[in-house]
Design a protein around this motif. Structure first.
Motif: not given
Length: 215
Positions: A46-52, A78-82, A111-117, A126-129
């Motif tokens: 599960v990746r977060i794509e913050p640029q979107r 850039k996208p990062f792994l959540w 990093i995902g928690s910091r971003y979402l907070h 989100l992108t699920l691969l």
């Protein structure tokens, strides 16, 4: 997307009765091979794509520690792994729906928690691969094939879903992990000042260095 196997995200919701924070993604899987699928051992990134998505001024300030100043975001956003997760899909023919558990953490070292907070309203892109192994059952016996490498699905998860989940496990609170020597120093400071709680201790520390403290 593969002609034989495709994935879509129907919903992502917070599980209300779990020991640890957990989201659940409801997936629809479609198989166009015509074979009976006996089972799928499914893996997912599960990746977060913050640029979107767009960010307001408050969100930009909160994300400075992750992505730097705004003029650098074209390079740093850039996208990062959540997270990575797994599921076993039971047998079906044609199409099925399955729940995928997404275990979460409020650890600010992640990093995902910091971003979402740092987010206010809106959605989390989100992108699920997907990857894994498909076990088929036909007239000639059992067969095995891999989930195609290009199987993925996008979803816009409301920020409110994340906030409801965190609030149910950490009502009006959160936590950070500290090195033992730092924790010992803060505990010693609290004891010497005769402070009652950790919130009061941190507020006093911030006041001592001239930061604005809201009681």
């Amino acid at each position: 997307m593969s002609d034989d196997l495709s994935f879509s995200v129907l919903d992502v919701f917070a599980e209300p009765y779990t020991v640890a924070p957990q989201l659940t993604a409801r997936l629809r899987i479609e198989d166009g091979s015509g074979e009976r699928v006996h089972a799928i051992v499914l893996r997912c990134q599960v990746r977060i794509e913050p640029q979107r998505r767009h960010y307001d001024d408050t969100e930009r300030d909160g994300l400075r520690g992750l992505f730097g100043e705004r003029d650098r975001w074209s390079d740093t956003l850039k996208p990062f792994l959540w997270m990575q997760c797994n599921a076993t899909v039971q047998g079906f023919t044609g199409a099925t729906e399955v729940s995928l558990a997404l275990p979460c953490t409020y650890d600010f070292d992640v990093i995902g928690s910091r971003y979402l907070h740092a987010l206010g309203d809106g959605h989390v892109p989100l992108t699920l691969l997907f990857s894994g192994t498909v076990f088929t059952k036909g007239s000639a016996g059992f067969g095995v094939r891999q989930v195609p490498w290009d199987c993925e699905a996008r979803h816009l998860m409301p920020v409110a879903v994340w906030r409801r989940m965190i609030e149910s496990h950490f009502p009006n609170s959160g936590w950070i992990r500290l090195d033992q020597d730092v924790l010992d120093q803060i505990a010693d400071f609290r004891s010497r000042r005769g402070l009652i709680g950790w919130d009061e201790t941190v507020r006093t520390l911030l006041a001592d260095i001239g930061e604005v403290v809201v009681p």
